[in-house]
Enzyme design. Structure first.
Site, PDB file in Angstrom:
ATOM      1  CG  LEU A  80      -1.980  -1.174   1.194  1.00  0.00           C
ATOM      2  CD1 LEU A  80      -2.927  -1.050   2.377  1.00  0.00           C
ATOM      3  CD2 LEU A  80      -2.761  -1.256  -0.097  1.00  0.00           C
ATOM      4  CE  LYS A  95      -0.505  -6.436  -5.664  1.00  0.00           C
ATOM      5  NZ  LYS A  95       0.927  -6.223  -5.948  1.00  0.00           N
ATOM      6  CB  CYS A 197      10.991  -3.474  -4.843  1.00  0.00           C
ATOM      7  SG  CYS A 197      11.314  -2.360  -6.226  1.00  0.00           S
ATOM      8  CB  CYS A 342      17.696 -15.060   1.548  1.00  0.00           C
ATOM      9  SG  CYS A 342      16.500 -16.109   0.702  1.00  0.00           S
TER      10      CYS A 342
END
Ligand SMILES: [Zn+2]
Length: 378
Positions: A80, A95, A197, A342
């Site tokens: 968001l 979405k 990202c 990770c």
């Protein structure tokens, strides 16, 4: 360089449409004919995420007649801060559904086609053939190369942008009129060598800036207005507040758009082979014991999500660049067991592949990463 308008004008505008688009039609570069071209245009937006949010919003507001949106994700709370096409009440919804609702609110003259699926090789060419151009808001290299190949093979332009941390890039790739993406970036980078990202973070407003610019490029191409970003990459540094551009050229030996192309169909990229994995419970039993080393391949900025102690830290990009060579030499010599982790298990799998290739005997990936370890939700 200027290009002819991509789309023929549709029928005359109605009275209400004239009112709605009055500030557009007043621009001599667009005019009523340009607005009719927009109404007749079909644009596919790949990804209803950070770049897709502004692209969809502004293409709809501008009166692009048919907008397709393709995405297989659901809205998560961490979306968001940069995806304002979705809101709090959309959490957990597909979405494409919340994007479709938003676009309908903005402009009832737009037909929106929701494709709730991944942009995949088997449907890529058919999808591309149904649209005049594609706005690529993909957040991963696999999709970006599928979009590239499908658009070049369909002969349509492809408005691309990518973002990372504070930096954005944009270009219009158009085989036959300028370079395609593969002319400049022939092959995807090795898996895991570029942080996403999710891993590296991104300034929330950055995809807003770059996605809106993608919409502007799409409108320019459809109406034949101005100079599209064909043959150049526009670079934006949000931290420095600067814009630059780099010229790029079509390569005659490009595998996709060159004189003797070898890419004649859209193919899924080859899947990486599976690697040995180990569960969080099994790691807890051996943690701190002799002969076991835990290797954290995340970025330091991700430590807020928790750490496994004791562990050594070498970010994946550094490891693949050879910066952990001393450690790798030691593990190869001693034959000790190396457990790699990770965030979710994807980068650690790449690290394990690398370590096994380098001759380390026992390397395993922590299944589910730090998320599984700490019980965090995604
Ligand atoms: Zn090319």
């Amino acid at each position: 360089m200027q290009f002819a308008p991509l789309v023929e004008p549709g029928p005359a505008l109605s009275g209400p449409e004239r009112s709605r688009y009055a500030r557009h039609t007043r621009l001599p570069e667009i005019g009523e004919v340009g607005q009719r071209r927009l109404a007749a245009a079909r644009v596919l937006v790949v990804g209803a995420g950070g770049l897709g949010s502004p692209a969809l919003t502004y293409l709809a507001a501008a009166g692009v007649g048919t907008i397709g949106v393709i995405d297989d994700d659901v809205v998560e709370v961490s979306n968001l801060h940069r995806q304002p096409v979705h809101g709090e009440s959309d959490l957990g919804r597909p979405k494409v559904d919340s994007a479709m609702d938003r676009v309908r609110q903005i402009n009832p003259y737009v037909r929106i086609v929701a494709h709730r699926q991944r942009f995949a090789a088997d449907s890529a060419r058919r999808l591309a053939a149904d649209y005049d151009l594609v706005v690529d808001g993909a957040d991963n290299f696999a999709t970006r190369y599928l979009v590239t190949d499908a658009c070049a093979l369909a002969g349509i332009p492809h408005v691309w942008a990518s973002i990372n941390t504070f930096a954005g890039q944009l270009s219009v790739w158009w085989a036959g009129h300028g370079p395609c993406y593969r002319c400049v970036f022939p092959e995807p980078p090795p898996p895991g060598s570029v942080a996403s990202c999710a891993e590296a973070g991104v300034l929330g407003v950055l995809p807003g800036v770059m996605g809106a610019l993608q919409a502007a490029e799409a409108i320019k191409l459809i109406t034949g207005t101005g100079t599209p970003a064909v043959g150049r990459i526009i670079l934006h540094d949000a931290l420095a507040g600067t814009w630059e551009e780099v010229p790029v050229r079509a390569r005659p030996d490009c595998a996709l758009c060159g004189s003797e192309p070898t890419i004649l169909q859209v193919h899924e990229p080859a899947a990486a082979p599976p690697v040995p994995v180990v569960s969080a419970a099994a790691v807890r039993r051996v943690l701190g014991g002799s002969g076991v080393t835990v290797l954290d391949v995340r970025e330091a900025s991700e430590f807020v999500e928790g750490r496994i102690e004791p562990s050594v830290h070498v970010p994946l990009g550094d490891l693949l660049a050879g910066q952990g060579a001393d450690l790798v030499d030691r593990w190869r010599a001693t034959g000790e067991r190396v457990v790699v982790y990770c965030r979710s298990g994807s980068r650690s799998a790449d690290a394990v592949r690398y370590l096994l290739d380098e001759g380390v005997d026992v390397a395993e990936s922590l299944d589910g990463g730090i998320i599984a370890w700490t019980g965090l939700s995604v």
